[in-house]
Design a protein around this motif. Structure first.
Motif, short mmCIF file in Angstrom:
data_model
loop_
_atom_site.label_atom_id
_atom_site.label_comp_id
_atom_site.label_asym_id
_atom_site.label_seq_id
_atom_site.Cartn_x
_atom_site.Cartn_y
_atom_site.Cartn_z
N PRO A 55 30.60 51.01 38.16
CA PRO A 55 31.78 50.77 37.32
C PRO A 55 31.66 49.45 36.59
O PRO A 55 30.80 48.62 36.91
N LEU A 56 32.50 49.25 35.61
CA LEU A 56 32.55 48.02 34.83
C LEU A 56 33.84 47.28 35.15
O LEU A 56 34.76 47.85 35.73
N GLN A 57 33.91 46.02 34.72
CA GLN A 57 35.09 45.20 34.99
C GLN A 57 35.45 44.35 33.79
O GLN A 57 34.58 43.96 33.01
N GLY A 58 36.74 44.03 33.70
CA GLY A 58 37.21 43.05 32.74
C GLY A 58 37.23 43.55 31.31
O GLY A 58 36.70 44.61 30.97
N MET A 59 37.83 42.75 30.45
CA MET A 59 37.89 43.10 29.03
C MET A 59 36.51 43.03 28.38
O MET A 59 36.28 43.66 27.36
N ASP A 60 35.59 42.26 28.99
CA ASP A 60 34.23 42.20 28.46
C ASP A 60 33.34 43.29 29.03
O ASP A 60 32.17 43.40 28.68
N MET A 61 33.88 44.11 29.95
CA MET A 61 33.20 45.27 30.48
C MET A 61 31.86 44.93 31.14
O MET A 61 30.86 45.61 30.94
N HIS A 62 31.86 43.88 31.97
CA HIS A 62 30.64 43.52 32.70
C HIS A 62 30.49 44.42 33.93
O HIS A 62 31.45 45.04 34.38
N LEU A 63 29.28 44.46 34.47
CA LEU A 63 29.03 45.28 35.66
C LEU A 63 29.87 44.79 36.83
O LEU A 63 30.05 43.59 37.02
N HIS A 64 30.35 45.72 37.60
CA HIS A 64 31.22 45.44 38.73
C HIS A 64 30.56 44.51 39.75
O HIS A 64 29.40 44.67 40.09
N GLN A 65 31.32 43.53 40.20
CA GLN A 65 30.91 42.66 41.29
C GLN A 65 31.97 42.71 42.38
O GLN A 65 33.15 42.57 42.08
N PRO A 66 31.61 42.94 43.63
CA PRO A 66 30.25 43.07 44.14
C PRO A 66 29.56 44.33 43.61
O PRO A 66 30.23 45.24 43.15
N PRO A 67 28.22 44.37 43.66
CA PRO A 67 27.48 45.52 43.13
C PRO A 67 27.77 46.77 43.95
O PRO A 67 27.46 46.84 45.13
N VAL A 68 28.39 47.73 43.33
CA VAL A 68 28.78 48.98 44.00
C VAL A 68 28.31 50.17 43.18
O VAL A 68 27.99 50.03 42.00
N ARG A 69 28.31 51.35 43.81
CA ARG A 69 27.82 52.54 43.13
C ARG A 69 28.75 53.71 43.36
O ARG A 69 29.56 53.72 44.30
N ARG A 70 28.61 54.72 42.49
CA ARG A 70 29.53 55.85 42.49
C ARG A 70 29.43 56.73 43.74
O ARG A 70 30.43 57.27 44.20
N GLY A 71 28.23 56.91 44.28
CA GLY A 71 28.06 57.83 45.40
C GLY A 71 28.05 59.27 44.92
O GLY A 71 28.35 59.58 43.77
N ASP A 72 27.72 60.18 45.83
CA ASP A 72 27.58 61.58 45.47
C ASP A 72 28.87 62.21 44.97
O ASP A 72 28.85 63.13 44.15
N ALA A 73 30.02 61.74 45.47
CA ALA A 73 31.31 62.35 45.10
C ALA A 73 32.15 61.44 44.21
O ALA A 73 33.34 61.70 44.01
N ASN A 74 31.55 60.36 43.68
CA ASN A 74 32.24 59.42 42.78
C ASN A 74 33.31 58.59 43.48
O ASN A 74 34.11 57.94 42.82
N PHE A 75 33.31 58.59 44.80
CA PHE A 75 34.25 57.79 45.58
C PHE A 75 33.54 56.65 46.32
O PHE A 75 34.07 56.08 47.25
#
Length: 231
Positions: free
Chosen positions: A95-115
């Motif tokens: 996922p992204l974050q903020g108005m500048d759309m930077h990569l999410h911190q902490p580094p996380v991932r969608r997983g098989d079911a997007n959860f």
């Protein structure tokens, strides 16, 4: 007490909306079919009016139905291309974050079911409602929350795509979760997670207008043929 514990956990993680920790074995942040990251395209709207939405009646003077349909969809682009929406519809697995759309911190991932992935699912940090955070930076003033908080499936990625491409993607039942046009209108107008964009919590800019206005525009777009911009 539960909110205090969650806030403390997030402070330690340098929180922003989370989904799942990134295993070291993952070498890519983006799905192979995703477009290269780019600055999101802006819909052709009046910049002075970008924080509000026009009403359906504002398009009544456009006589040609196809042109009116396209103009209405372009107005909804104020919401669709806003970071509140695109951040959860990324072109990759993070996922992204903020108005500048930077990569999410902490580094996380969608997983098989997007959860998220085992060990840090979305609800590890995201509860059923927004939670204010005390003693954080001015950029992190609350923890987003919704009972159904998750990342949009990769086939629903909007990041880096034009408004016309997003329009065609939204109508495609193979890429919109199998929704008919009528179901899509109901989703935009009534879905609680979609509605979070207008109530994102302290420290975040909401998307323009209201969900009711957005839903009315979507209904009018569908009623006029659901036409898409060329680009």
């Amino acid at each position: 007490m539960r909110n205090k514990i969650r806030a403390g956990l997030l402070a330690a993680l340098i929180f922003a909306p989370a989904f799942a920790l990134s295993p070291a074995s993952h070498a890519q942040d983006r799905a192979p079919e995703a477009p290269a990251p780019s600055t999101p395209a802006l819909p052709p709207v009046d910049r002075a009016d970008e924080k509000s939405l026009k009403s359906v009646a504002d398009f009544d003077d456009i006589a040609d139905q196809k042109e009116r349909s396209i103009a209405i969809f372009q107005e909804t682009g104020k919401v669709l291309l806003h970071p509140r929406c695109v951040n959860c519809h990324p072109a990759g697995d993070r996922p992204l974050q903020g108005m500048d759309m930077h990569l999410h911190q902490p580094p996380v991932r969608r997983g098989d079911a997007n959860f998220g992935e085992p060990g840090m699912m979305c609800n590890t940090c995201h509860g059923p409602a927004n939670v204010p955070v005390v003693a954080q930076s001015e950029n992190i003033q609350s923890i987003p929350g919704n009972p159904n908080w998750h990342l949009a499936p990769i086939e629903m990625a909007w990041q880096g795509r034009s408004l016309g491409d997003i329009c065609r993607q939204i109508k495609d039942e193979d890429r919109n979760g199998g929704k008919t046009l009528a179901e899509l209108v109901d989703h935009m107008a009534d879905d609680d997670l979609v509605g979070w964009g207008w109530h994102p919590g302290k420290g975040r800019e909401p998307v323009p207008g209201t969900q009711k206005q957005f839903g009315e525009l979507y209904k009018a777009w569908a009623a006029t043929g659901a036409h898409c911009p060329d680009s």
